[in-house]
Design an enzyme around this catalytic site. Structure first.
Site, PDB file in Angstrom:
ATOM      1  N   TRP A 290       0.837  -1.207   0.000  1.00 25.34           N
ATOM      2  CA  TRP A 290       0.000   0.000   0.000  1.00 25.34           C
ATOM      3  C   TRP A 290       0.879   1.266   0.000  1.00 25.34           C
ATOM      4  O   TRP A 290       0.528   2.286  -0.574  1.00 25.34           O
ATOM      5  CB  TRP A 290      -0.908  -0.002   1.243  1.00 25.34           C
ATOM      6  CG  TRP A 290      -1.765   1.233   1.339  1.00 25.34           C
ATOM      7  CD1 TRP A 290      -2.958   1.455   0.714  1.00 25.34           C
ATOM      8  CD2 TRP A 290      -1.496   2.415   2.097  1.00 25.34           C
ATOM      9  NE1 TRP A 290      -3.457   2.695   1.046  1.00 25.34           N
ATOM     10  CE2 TRP A 290      -2.567   3.306   1.893  1.00 25.34           C
ATOM     11  CE3 TRP A 290      -0.451   2.811   2.935  1.00 25.34           C
ATOM     12  CZ2 TRP A 290      -2.631   4.560   2.488  1.00 25.34           C
ATOM     13  CZ3 TRP A 290      -0.515   4.061   3.535  1.00 25.34           C
ATOM     14  CH2 TRP A 290      -1.591   4.920   3.302  1.00 25.34           C
ATOM     15  N   HIS A 291       2.057   1.164   0.639  1.00 25.86           N
ATOM     16  CA  HIS A 291       2.920   2.344   0.739  1.00 25.86           C
ATOM     17  C   HIS A 291       3.537   2.746  -0.597  1.00 25.86           C
ATOM     18  O   HIS A 291       3.976   3.877  -0.757  1.00 25.86           O
ATOM     19  CB  HIS A 291       4.020   2.108   1.773  1.00 25.86           C
ATOM     20  CG  HIS A 291       3.515   2.208   3.175  1.00 25.86           C
ATOM     21  ND1 HIS A 291       2.878   1.174   3.794  1.00 25.86           N
ATOM     22  CD2 HIS A 291       3.524   3.238   4.064  1.00 25.86           C
ATOM     23  CE1 HIS A 291       2.528   1.548   5.018  1.00 25.86           C
ATOM     24  NE2 HIS A 291       2.902   2.790   5.205  1.00 25.86           N
ATOM     25  N   GLY A 292       3.598   1.818  -1.517  1.00 22.73           N
ATOM     26  CA  GLY A 292       4.145   2.162  -2.823  1.00 22.73           C
ATOM     27  C   GLY A 292       4.406   0.919  -3.637  1.00 22.73           C
ATOM     28  O   GLY A 292       4.572  -0.174  -3.096  1.00 22.73           O
TER      29      GLY A 292
END
Lengths: 475, 402
Positions: A290-292
């Protein structure tokens, strides 16, 4: 309320007007779907709606990543144009998925679209969170009849905002050059010396905390200007004595979302220990992604998943064996161990790629030598020779300047270990939803705090403006 | 709460306004239209570090129609020297300024006010890299020549940070503190004395520069020059494209355009020789001469003059003070790469025919017909210089070995 929605959409459109259609379309679709789901519970319908939300996020955030990886793996030579990630899409997608699931569970009330739109687009938290939940926001929007100016809200909101701004602009941004330097060096394949590597890794650890928690404080303060309370997002995470506790203190609203809408639906801890650990790993791996769209983020998530599995395993052993530790030495050791485990994970989070992360970790393990600046040998006094015989070298270790850097990092470490956070200082005024416990030191609208906050505001504003200078101007 | 809020906001606003007022009035980057007061803010020491910012705004204010372009070497050219009465001269050279940055500055100045004359100093080769401090958005036109509409983000950032920032406040305080109490020429002389002394004397400065050139070009360590070689063709097509476009624009808009190769010291030629860069230097000269003549032919005009002040002549062979001598000052140089205002004055005298005496051997007007002979002459002069200055060759050679 209408003007707040318009202001929020204007704020969003300022970045790229084309994506206004995206967020408005997303809000209309999810609002309508949510209303339908609350009347007619249909699992398939819910599944399709969630899939569409994830598809939108997937297209913008992960299409490049997946195409590149599949192409590399299969040697297909595919190449797609770089897709620009719409601002805040990760945040508003999660908030709306939560809304859909709760609508399906009939846990939503009958909101009107204006309130719903404000819940999704409320500008203080739209860009960097906290990830808000409809249950905590919509009742406030419905209830709120705030006058435009309410001095109580202004005084508290401005103070919290300034404290957050100071954390971001003065503290985090001052640390950034150190982490950039170290991580750029390893990205270029350069092995660092021991102190350089630790300086870079710790600088990033502190920078990220002050940056992200500063943003969260700014969002909470800004929302308070309108009399709106946002959920707490950070609660001095580096004070955690275990990784489990770390995740109760770091990016709290994300942990909450992942717990309620991923970990628990996967079965949580209800299906036995093995399944519990598997669910933890899945949750953290996806949380990482989700962070990247990078493998380093997945690795970071996986590492934290592993930490959590070990942590839960350790707790279970303790429970079964009846060991109970509460000694101050044990707690301090736990805190330090947790902190260093988190630092190691941040290395993967920040590094350009896997090999750069390994290189900096090897440097932190002294593979590149332990070098003290030759011109700062005197700082070690009578210990210089002893340390030298133990393997300490004297030379020119990049930007590591000796004692000042060591003391600097220790001071920040001591600060994050002991000093109360912004929301603790404001506890009496309940600025955030679920504020942390009060500290002895507490903010008050008096001259002393006014001067301090004013000074911090001044420093932050002066730091905001930057003129790029050319240092090699004299030839 | 009301008292706290009002006191906090009002005090903050007052202090910020005060700081903005100081920065506007002192104007350390010369981006505002405030007064210049002798002994208070006339001398602006921050201009050097913020040249890419300041010079862009200075062009808007001064609206020059005669500009000097180049890298840090050309910074020595005095903007007001030998400038015809009806023209307004300005030095737009930028430290480490690439050809591309220079062309962009030319476009900017020409968009602000139609240029009548341009003088450009050329270094070793045409390059297109830009420094981080350079901003396209600040300039009046895009690289394609389209006029910029409205204020860009960088303009807003310049103005706000120019008024309210630590950088601006620091620069303002430094400006007030560093005002010279003697005439500016005397101040610059004293500054040179101080800088040369602090750097360890001219000889040390020469060594440092030679070492950095050898490092930059990864010194080949060869002790024989690449005479008339075709080694290392300039493959920076972007730089050549923009340089050509500037020449074409000059022909189209009837701008008097002068090109000159910088009068670097003979020791720099020896450094190029040892570093294996001789062929590259020759190629750049041939390339520029051919380019100017080809474009002139296309426009059916007389080629713009291309002067070469480098090589081995009475100016560029000025003796360098001995090692350890921190007090003797050279007339024509800081170190081998950077010539002084005196040398720059001679360049202008030679090109524009002033009244001062210029050594006969200083400056050769290059054409397609004489370029090969000229380059052969330089090589011959190098052979003679090397033979009669073995210590120089030994010194530079030792830099490679070390």
């Amino acid at each position: 309320m209408t003007w707040l929605v318009l202001a929020s959409l204007f704020f969003y459109g300022w970045w790229n007007p084309a994506y206004l259609l995206l967020i408005i379309g997303s809000m209309l679709f999810n609002y309508y779907t949510g209303v339908q789901l609350s009347y007619r519970q249909n699992r398939l319908f819910l599944g399709i709606a969630i899939a569409l939300n994830l598809a939108l996020l997937g297209y913008f955030k992960y299409a490049n990543f997946f195409v590149e990886n599949i192409s590399d793996l299969a040697g297909l030579g595919w190449n797609i144009e770089h897709i620009v990630l719409p601002l805040a899409i990760s945040f508003f997608t999660f908030q709306q998925i939560a809304y859909l699931v709760d609508a399906y569970r009939r846990e939503t009330s009958e909101y009107n679209f204006l309130h719903y739109a404000l819940f999704v687009s409320f500008f203080p938290q739209l860009i960097s969170g906290p990830i808000v939940h409809h249950k905590e926001m919509l009742p406030q929007f419905i209830r709120e009849t705030a006058r435009f100016i309410e001095y109580r809200h202004l005084a508290i909101g401005i103070s919290v905002f300034i404290l957050g701004l100071f954390k971001k602009v003065v503290v985090a941004d001052s640390l950034a050059p150190y982490s950039i330097e170290a991580f750029n060096a390893v990205a270029a394949g350069e092995m660092l010396t021991f102190f350089e590597a630790w300086k870079g890794a710790l600088a990033y650890t502190f920078q990220l905390y002050f940056d992200f928690s500063g943003y969260s404080d700014m969002a909470i303060g800004m929302a308070m200007l309108f009399g709106i309370r946002l959920p707490l997002n950070f609660d001095s995470p580096y004070k955690a004595n275990s990784v489990i506790e770390f995740w109760q203190r770091w990016h709290i609203t994300l942990s909450r979302f992942l717990r309620d809408y991923l970990y628990i639906p996967l079965g949580g801890n209800r299906k036995g220990q093995k399944r519990r650990y598997l669910n933890l790993m899945i949750t953290m791996l996806l949380g990482g992604l989700w962070h990247g769209a990078e493998w380093t983020f997945v690795l970071w998530g996986g590492l934290h998943g592993l930490y959590l599995v070990i942590n839960h395993g350790w707790r279970r052993i303790k429970e079964l064996s009846g060991i109970a530790h509460s000694h101050v030495i044990f707690n301090t050791a736990s805190r330090l161990l947790t902190f260093f485990a988190v630092v190691v994970a941040w290395v993967f989070f920040r590094a350009e790629d896997f090999s750069a992360a390994i290189l900096i970790l090897k440097s932190m393990l002294a593979y590149g030598g332990v070098v003290w600046p030759a011109d700062a040998r005197g700082q070690l006094g009578i210990f210089a020779n002893t340390l030298s015989s133990m393997g300490l070298e004297f030379g020119y270790p990049g930007q590591f300047n000796g004692l000042a850097n060591v003391v600097g990092m220790l001071v920040i470490l001591l600060f994050v270990f002991t000093v109360p956070n912004v929301q603790q200082l404001m506890n009496r005024y309940q600025v955030a939803i679920n504020p942390p416990s009060a500290s002895t030191l507490a903010w008050a609208p008096d001259l002393r705090w006014g001067l301090l906050i004013g000074f911090m505001a001044l420093l932050s504003i002066l730091r905001l403006g930057h003129m790029s200078e050319f240092l090699y101007f004299q030839f | 709460m009301k008292k706290y809020t009002i006191n906090l906001l009002v005090s903050l606003a007052v202090v910020l306004l005060l700081i903005a007022g100081i920065n506007w009035f002192v104007n350390p980057f010369d981006i505002f239209y405030s007064a210049e007061i002798e002994g208070f803010n006339k001398y602006k020491p921050a201009l050097g570090r913020y040249a890419r910012l300041s010079k862009t705004y200075q062009v808007r204010k001064l609206k020059p129609d005669y500009i000097f372009l180049g890298s840090s070497r050309a910074l020595a050219v005095p903007a007001g020297y030998l400038v015809p009465d009806q023209m307004n001269g300005f030095n737009l050279a930028l430290a480490s300024g690439s050809t591309y940055e220079q062309v962009r500055m030319f476009q900017h100045a020409h968009a602000v006010n139609k240029l009548k004359r341009v003088v450009i100093g050329i270094d070793e080769r045409l390059q297109s890299d830009v420094q981080q401090e350079f901003s396209e958005e600040r300039l009046a036109v895009t690289p394609d020549g389209a006029a910029k509409v409205g204020w860009s983000r960088d303009d807003m950032q310049d103005i706000t940070a120019g008024l309210i920032s630590f950088d601006a406040l620091q620069a303002s305080l430094k400006t007030i503190k560093k005002q010279p109490h003697v005439k500016i020429e005397e101040y610059l002389r004293q500054d040179k004395v101080k800088r040369v002394f602090n750097a360890g004397g001219h000889r040390q400065m020469f060594w440092n520069m030679e070492a950095s050139i050898l490092h930059l070009f990864k010194g080949a360590g060869s002790d024989s020059c690449y005479q008339h070689g075709d080694k290392d063709e300039n493959d920076d097509t972007k730089a050549r494209y923009y340089f050509q476009a500037m020449l074409e624009r000059a022909y189209t808009d009837n701008i008097d355009f002068y090109v000159f190769f910088s009068p670097v010291h003979a020791r720099i030629y020896e450094t190029w020789c040892i570093g294996g860069m001789w062929g590259q230097i020759e190629n750049t000269k041939r390339d520029i001469v051919a380019m100017v003549e080809e474009i002139a032919k296309r426009f059916d005009k007389k080629p713009f003059p291309v002067w070469d002040f480098s090589g081995y002549n009475s100016v560029t062979t000025e003796p360098v003070p001995e090692k350890g001598d921190r007090k003797s000052l050279m007339l024509g140089y800081w170190e081998g790469s950077h010539y002084s205002r005196v040398t720059a004055g001679l360049v202008l005298e030679r090109m524009f025919g002033g009244n001062a005496a210029v050594p006969d051997d200083f400056g050769v007007l290059l054409t397609g017909e004489n370029i090969d002979e000229h380059l052969r002459n330089i090589y011959q002069q190098h052979v003679e210089y090397a033979a009669s200055n073995p210590r120089v060759i030994e010194e530079i050679g030792s830099l490679v070995r070390n």
